[in-house]
Design a protein around this motif. Structure first.
Motif, PDB file in Angstrom:
ATOM      1  N   ILE A 135     112.707 -10.367 -78.962  1.00 46.47           N
ATOM      2  CA  ILE A 135     113.572  -9.229 -78.674  1.00 46.47           C
ATOM      3  C   ILE A 135     114.112  -9.346 -77.245  1.00 46.47           C
ATOM      4  CG2 ILE A 135     111.957  -7.587 -77.659  1.00 46.47           C
ATOM      5  CD1 ILE A 135     112.976  -5.525 -79.721  1.00 46.47           C
ATOM      6  N   ASP A 136     115.236  -8.726 -76.976  1.00 48.42           N
ATOM      7  CA  ASP A 136     115.826  -8.811 -75.633  1.00 48.42           C
ATOM      8  C   ASP A 136     114.913  -8.128 -74.619  1.00 48.42           C
ATOM      9  OD1 ASP A 136     117.110  -5.864 -75.035  1.00 48.42           O
ATOM     10  OD2 ASP A 136     117.154  -6.372 -77.180  1.00 48.42           O
ATOM     11  N   ALA A 137     115.033  -8.535 -73.348  1.00 53.81           N
ATOM     12  CA  ALA A 137     114.115  -8.083 -72.302  1.00 53.81           C
ATOM     13  C   ALA A 137     114.197  -6.578 -72.073  1.00 53.81           C
ATOM     14  CB  ALA A 137     114.421  -8.831 -71.006  1.00 53.81           C
ATOM     15  N   ALA A 138     115.409  -6.014 -72.108  1.00 51.56           N
ATOM     16  CA  ALA A 138     115.539  -4.567 -71.854  1.00 51.56           C
ATOM     17  C   ALA A 138     114.838  -3.752 -72.939  1.00 51.56           C
ATOM     18  CB  ALA A 138     117.024  -4.190 -71.777  1.00 51.56           C
ATOM     19  N   SER A 139     115.029  -4.153 -74.197  1.00 50.01           N
ATOM     20  CA  SER A 139     114.367  -3.441 -75.293  1.00 50.01           C
ATOM     21  C   SER A 139     112.862  -3.637 -75.245  1.00 50.01           C
ATOM     22  CB  SER A 139     114.916  -3.921 -76.637  1.00 50.01           C
ATOM     23  OG  SER A 139     116.294  -3.660 -76.754  1.00 50.01           O
ATOM     24  N   ALA A 140     112.400  -4.854 -74.879  1.00 48.63           N
ATOM     25  CA  ALA A 140     110.963  -5.100 -74.777  1.00 48.63           C
ATOM     26  C   ALA A 140     110.331  -4.198 -73.723  1.00 48.63           C
ATOM     27  CB  ALA A 140     110.715  -6.565 -74.449  1.00 48.63           C
ATOM     28  N   THR A 141     111.068  -3.934 -72.616  1.00 49.71           N
ATOM     29  CA  THR A 141     110.550  -3.039 -71.576  1.00 49.71           C
ATOM     30  C   THR A 141     110.370  -1.626 -72.120  1.00 49.71           C
ATOM     31  OG1 THR A 141     111.636  -4.349 -69.859  1.00 49.71           O
ATOM     32  CG2 THR A 141     110.997  -2.107 -69.295  1.00 49.71           C
ATOM     33  N   VAL A 142     111.347  -1.148 -72.912  1.00 46.94           N
ATOM     34  CA  VAL A 142     111.247   0.191 -73.486  1.00 46.94           C
ATOM     35  C   VAL A 142     110.089   0.264 -74.484  1.00 46.94           C
ATOM     36  CG1 VAL A 142     112.442   1.914 -74.883  1.00 46.94           C
ATOM     37  CG2 VAL A 142     113.695   0.632 -73.142  1.00 46.94           C
ATOM     38  N   ASP A 145     120.063 -12.212 -75.724  1.00 47.93           N
ATOM     39  CA  ASP A 145     120.805 -12.045 -74.468  1.00 47.93           C
ATOM     40  C   ASP A 145     121.597 -10.746 -74.411  1.00 47.93           C
ATOM     41  OD1 ASP A 145     119.874 -14.510 -73.609  1.00 47.93           O
ATOM     42  OD2 ASP A 145     121.563 -15.602 -74.497  1.00 47.93           O
ATOM     43  N   LEU A 146     121.523  -9.918 -75.460  1.00 55.23           N
ATOM     44  CA  LEU A 146     122.248  -8.642 -75.487  1.00 55.23           C
ATOM     45  C   LEU A 146     121.313  -7.518 -75.064  1.00 55.23           C
ATOM     46  CD1 LEU A 146     124.237  -8.925 -78.842  1.00 55.23           C
ATOM     47  CD2 LEU A 146     125.101  -9.256 -76.518  1.00 55.23           C
ATOM     48  N   PRO A 147     121.545  -6.893 -73.897  1.00 55.53           N
ATOM     49  CA  PRO A 147     120.647  -5.810 -73.455  1.00 55.53           C
ATOM     50  C   PRO A 147     120.620  -4.660 -74.467  1.00 55.53           C
ATOM     51  CG  PRO A 147     122.072  -6.529 -71.656  1.00 55.53           C
ATOM     52  CD  PRO A 147     122.597  -7.171 -72.903  1.00 55.53           C
ATOM     53  N   TYR A 148     119.428  -4.196 -74.766  1.00 54.91           N
ATOM     54  CA  TYR A 148     119.177  -3.052 -75.646  1.00 54.91           C
ATOM     55  C   TYR A 148     119.623  -3.290 -77.096  1.00 54.91           C
ATOM     56  CZ  TYR A 148     118.376  -0.583 -71.266  1.00 54.91           C
ATOM     57  OH  TYR A 148     117.898  -0.203 -70.030  1.00 54.91           O
ATOM     58  N   ALA A 149     119.815  -4.559 -77.508  1.00 56.60           N
ATOM     59  CA  ALA A 149     120.169  -4.826 -78.906  1.00 56.60           C
ATOM     60  C   ALA A 149     119.024  -4.421 -79.830  1.00 56.60           C
ATOM     61  CB  ALA A 149     120.497  -6.309 -79.089  1.00 56.60           C
ATOM     62  N   GLY A 150     117.787  -4.696 -79.420  1.00 54.91           N
ATOM     63  CA  GLY A 150     116.641  -4.301 -80.232  1.00 54.91           C
ATOM     64  C   GLY A 150     116.485  -2.800 -80.313  1.00 54.91           C
ATOM     65  N   LEU A 151     116.742  -2.085 -79.182  1.00 49.68           N
ATOM     66  CA  LEU A 151     116.638  -0.629 -79.183  1.00 49.68           C
ATOM     67  C   LEU A 151     117.707  -0.020 -80.086  1.00 49.68           C
ATOM     68  CD1 LEU A 151     115.061   1.718 -77.873  1.00 49.68           C
ATOM     69  CD2 LEU A 151     116.870   1.811 -76.122  1.00 49.68           C
ATOM     70  N   ASN A 152     118.892  -0.606 -80.084  1.00 47.00           N
ATOM     71  CA  ASN A 152     119.956  -0.143 -80.961  1.00 47.00           C
ATOM     72  C   ASN A 152     119.531  -0.230 -82.420  1.00 47.00           C
ATOM     73  OD1 ASN A 152     122.334  -1.061 -82.829  1.00 47.00           O
ATOM     74  ND2 ASN A 152     123.331   0.105 -81.191  1.00 47.00           N
ATOM     75  N   GLN A 153     118.862  -1.338 -82.790  1.00 48.26           N
ATOM     76  CA  GLN A 153     118.403  -1.526 -84.169  1.00 48.26           C
ATOM     77  C   GLN A 153     117.327  -0.507 -84.529  1.00 48.26           C
ATOM     78  OE1 GLN A 153     116.676  -5.388 -84.804  1.00 48.26           O
ATOM     79  NE2 GLN A 153     116.968  -5.336 -87.013  1.00 48.26           N
ATOM     80  N   LEU A 154     116.425  -0.234 -83.604  1.00 45.44           N
ATOM     81  CA  LEU A 154     115.325   0.699 -83.869  1.00 45.44           C
ATOM     82  C   LEU A 154     115.816   2.142 -84.024  1.00 45.44           C
ATOM     83  CD1 LEU A 154     112.345  -0.348 -81.547  1.00 45.44           C
ATOM     84  CD2 LEU A 154     112.253  -0.009 -84.018  1.00 45.44           C
ATOM     85  N   LEU A 155     116.686   2.579 -83.126  1.00 46.08           N
ATOM     86  CA  LEU A 155     117.038   3.995 -83.055  1.00 46.08           C
ATOM     87  C   LEU A 155     118.309   4.356 -83.806  1.00 46.08           C
ATOM     88  CD1 LEU A 155     116.224   4.795 -79.305  1.00 46.08           C
ATOM     89  CD2 LEU A 155     114.745   4.978 -81.309  1.00 46.08           C
ATOM     90  N   TRP A 156     118.979   3.391 -84.406  1.00 49.54           N
ATOM     91  CA  TRP A 156     120.243   3.724 -85.054  1.00 49.54           C
ATOM     92  C   TRP A 156     120.113   4.813 -86.125  1.00 49.54           C
ATOM     93  CZ3 TRP A 156     124.965   3.135 -83.567  1.00 49.54           C
ATOM     94  CH2 TRP A 156     126.008   3.370 -84.488  1.00 49.54           C
ATOM     95  N   PRO A 157     119.038   4.824 -86.951  1.00 48.83           N
ATOM     96  CA  PRO A 157     118.931   5.937 -87.922  1.00 48.83           C
ATOM     97  C   PRO A 157     118.880   7.310 -87.259  1.00 48.83           C
ATOM     98  CG  PRO A 157     117.448   4.167 -88.529  1.00 48.83           C
ATOM     99  CD  PRO A 157     117.963   3.845 -87.155  1.00 48.83           C
ATOM    100  N   LEU A 158     118.586   7.388 -85.934  1.00 50.39           N
ATOM    101  CA  LEU A 158     118.492   8.669 -85.220  1.00 50.39           C
ATOM    102  C   LEU A 158     119.685   8.897 -84.290  1.00 50.39           C
ATOM    103  CD1 LEU A 158     114.704   8.594 -84.186  1.00 50.39           C
ATOM    104  CD2 LEU A 158     115.725   9.650 -86.206  1.00 50.39           C
TER     105      LEU A 158
END
Length: 670
Positions: free
Chosen positions: A128-135, A59-72
């Motif tokens: 994964i959250d919907a916003a991250s899945a869209t990205v 339910d947290l928007p872009y939580a998955g994207l945060n996990q993926l891109l944090w090293p960058l």
């Protein structure tokens, strides 16, 4: 990785650039394939960025994207202003209004292109959250020429439109066997087969099911529980599927799981079968006519494992009241009972004797052990443990010593019993091969009033046959003569054909031939062994004895007690045992000659049968070479039994032979 060569070849094609979606059920090995891809990419100098879906962050928007891109995240400031602000806001680095998803996706693609070569690994994409899945979906369609690659894994049935998909199925039989053997090399053969059948090629199950067993269960010393226990990951996996089901559905599933393969008794007590509809929609069970079947064997185990103990006992009581089969009722009552209960223990003992009459020694053993656990009195517990030890010798000698020790501790004042003597004799005979001690133990325990008296006489017959000395047979024949109204058919036949095959009467051989003719319908291994032993001991029945080999199991050889007759005209003993070992075991020395009537003089003119009997036989255990003198009509000499390999510890008898197809060797006795 075992059995995944084709999948790894496909994954290797997208490590540099492109996108691939792995689909398959949980536990199929998707995550292991992602790990293998990460290792290969690292070796090739490709940077790996990881992310995984989680129900807690869905339910947290872009939580998955945060996990993926944090090293960058330190490289985000190098992007253009619009991309920088949108991506920093999406990753939670800055506070601000919700960014436009297209701007966030474009900024992510730009960032990955600058960081190339890079590989994105996304596990459990369906969580994964919907916003991250869209990205992620946006990236998967636009990675060509970017120097970045995407490898994601999701449940079967979930996909991303336009993305290349690889289905990860169960392992094949050979690969599953190799994986299980490599992880747990000490598994007993029967245990390995049961686990392979339950796992159905699931790598997770192949790792967790053996780990959930005890050491004694893995080696086959103790029987496997039914249903099988699950490991923590399997329990959590099936728990997530069972938790959303309504309480009436879970209650009915528990009844079906505890009732056995078809769940017929559970359906009879269910009331409303509509309660199973949610389980059908969840693809857990299939209902047809009056039968309920779990689609996956482990789902049945999960239903039982996740149910509270009180609910399991209540379900067993319901099933005990609804079944009309005494054995099933006894088992359900035993599992619903916490403390000692003589009534339930008695029902279990009757069920055990019924199992044994059908030739199910393993089922009889399990019922006797449980009956001993429920016995209030030490004497009853001791007697039942001793009987269980005796029955266990028909299946496996491992654990028999422990059972006998438990029987002694349960009733220290008890001096012994007939079942305990039978089990002890098997241990002695299969341990040191001490015929005299085994004989002495059995003779001392003979008791006409004990129901196990006949079993003791069968064991004594075997010991006397192995001993090869006339004096060993005296107490045996005396005990058989005391039986009223007379000895059982197989015991009488053994007393005639095994003890003194030279004096076998035509009626004995006719009875033996009749028993052999009915062996194809026989289910009791002990009776098959008894008939085969008598057949191999008779003068004209080697072909008949060979027929018993096909009666034990389809495509296999029967394990038959080696016929070491005490009263044959010539006893040329095998030269593989030293003289000291022969004296300790009570065996005759090499080359001992016994002045007895010759077999062929008693063959009644059946010289053709005698010649067929004399053809060489292959054995799986060294045994005495018996020879016939010249037959008056055929003037033939007998061949010798040849030894192949030693006994394995799980055989019913150390001195067992495997009956194999006839083979000519041209060997003649000298």
């Amino acid at each position: 990785m075992t059995g995944r060569d084709e999948e790894l070849e496909t994954i290797a094609t997208v490590l540099d650039v492109g996108a691939l979606l792995l689909t398959g059920p949980a536990g199929s090995g998707r995550s292991a394939l992602l790990e293998e891809a990460a290792e290969r990419a690292t070796v090739s100098g490709i940077r790996v960025l990881r992310g995984a879906g989680s129900a807690f962050e869905a339910d947290l928007p872009y939580a998955g994207l945060n996990q993926l891109l944090w090293p960058l995240h330190a490289d985000v400031d190098g992007l253009g202003e619009a991309h920088r602000e949108a991506l920093r806001s999406a990753m939670g680095l800055d506070a601000g209004p919700a960014p436009d998803r297209l701007v966030v996706a474009t900024a992510t693609l730009t960032l990955l292109t600058r960081a190339a070569p890079v590989l994105l690994l996304v596990d459990d994409l369906h969580r994964i959250d919907a916003a991250s899945a869209t990205v992620v979906g946006f990236l998967a369609r636009r990675l060509d020429g970017s120097g970045a690659a995407l490898l994601a894994a999701t449940d079967a049935g979930d996909d991303l439109a336009g993305i290349r998909t690889l289905a990860v199925g169960p392992l094949g039989e050979s690969a599953a066997t190799a994986l299980l053997t490599a992880s747990f090399p000490n598994l007993a053969g029967t245990v390995r087969r049961q686990l392979l059948a339950a796992a159905q090629g699931s790598p997770l199950a192949l790792h967790e099911l053996p780990a959930a067993l005890t050491a004694a269960q893995r080696t086959g010393t103790h029987d496997l529980p039914d249903p099988l226990p699950l490991g923590p990951r399997l329990t959590a996996l099936y728990g997530a599927r069972l938790a959303p089901l309504p309480a009436p559905t879970r209650r009915l599933l528990l009844l079906v799981a505890l009732d056995g393969p078809d769940g017929s008794a559970a359906l009879a007590t269910a009331g409303d079968l509509a309660d199973l509809l949610p389980a059908e929609r969840a693809d857990l069970v299939a209902v047809d006519a009056c039968r309920v079947r779990f689609r996956e064997p482990l789902a049945r185990s999960a239903v039982v494992a996740l149910a509270p103990p009180g609910e399991r006992r209540a379900a067993h009581r319901v099933l005990a009241e609804s079944t009309d089969r005494p054995e099933r009722r006894a088992w359900h009552l035993a599992r619903a009972t916490l403390g000692p209960d003589e009534r339930v223990a008695g029902l279990l003992m009757r069920a055990a004797h019924s199992h044994r009459r059908r030739g199910d020694a393993a089922g009889a053993f399990a019922a006797m052990v449980r009956a001993a656990d429920l016995s209030p009195r030490g004497a009853d517990r001791s007697r039942r443990l001793a009987e269980a030890a005796s029955v266990r010798t028909d299946v496996d000698l491992r654990g028999v010593s422990r059972l006998l020790g438990d029987a002694r501790h349960a009733d220290p004042g008890r001096h012994g019993s007939v079942p305990a003597a039978v089990a002890s004799a098997h241990l002695v005979l299969n341990g040191d091969g001490d015929v005299d001690t085994a004989h002495r133990v059995l003779v001392a325990a003979l008791d006409d009033r004990d129901p196990a008296h006949v079993d003791a006489l069968h064991a004594l017959l075997t010991v006397c046959a192995f001993g090869g000395r006339d004096e060993l047979w005296v107490p045996f024949h005396a005990a058989v003569a005391r039986l009223r109204p007379g000895p059982p058919t197989l015991l009488a036949l053994g007393a005639s054909l095994v003890a003194d095959p030279a004096r076998a009467t035509p009626s004995d051989l006719a009875l033996l031939d009749d028993l052999i003719g009915r062996l194809h319908d026989e289910v009791d291994p002990a009776r098959i062994v008894a008939v085969g032993r008598a057949a191999l001991s008779s003068t004209g029945c080697l072909p008949a004895g060979r027929r018993t080999g096909g009666s034990y199991a389809t495509g296999g050889a029967a394990v038959l007690s080696s016929p070491w007759p005490a009263r044959w005209s010539t006893c040329a003993w095998t030269p593989c045992v030293p003289a000291a070992g022969r004296r300790r075991r009570g065996w005759p020395p090499r080359g001992r000659r016994c002045a007895r009537p010759t077999v062929t003089r008693r063959c009644g003119g059946r010289c053709g049968s005698a010649r067929r009997w004399s053809r060489p036989d292959r054995a799986t255990r060294p045994r005495p070479r018996t020879s016939l003198p010249r037959c008056s009509a055929g003037r033939r000499r007998a061949g010798h039994a040849r030894s192949r390999k030693p006994h394995t510890t799980h055989s019913p008898s150390r001195h067992s032979v495997g009956v194999t197809p006839r083979r000519r060797t041209g060997t003649r006795s000298r």
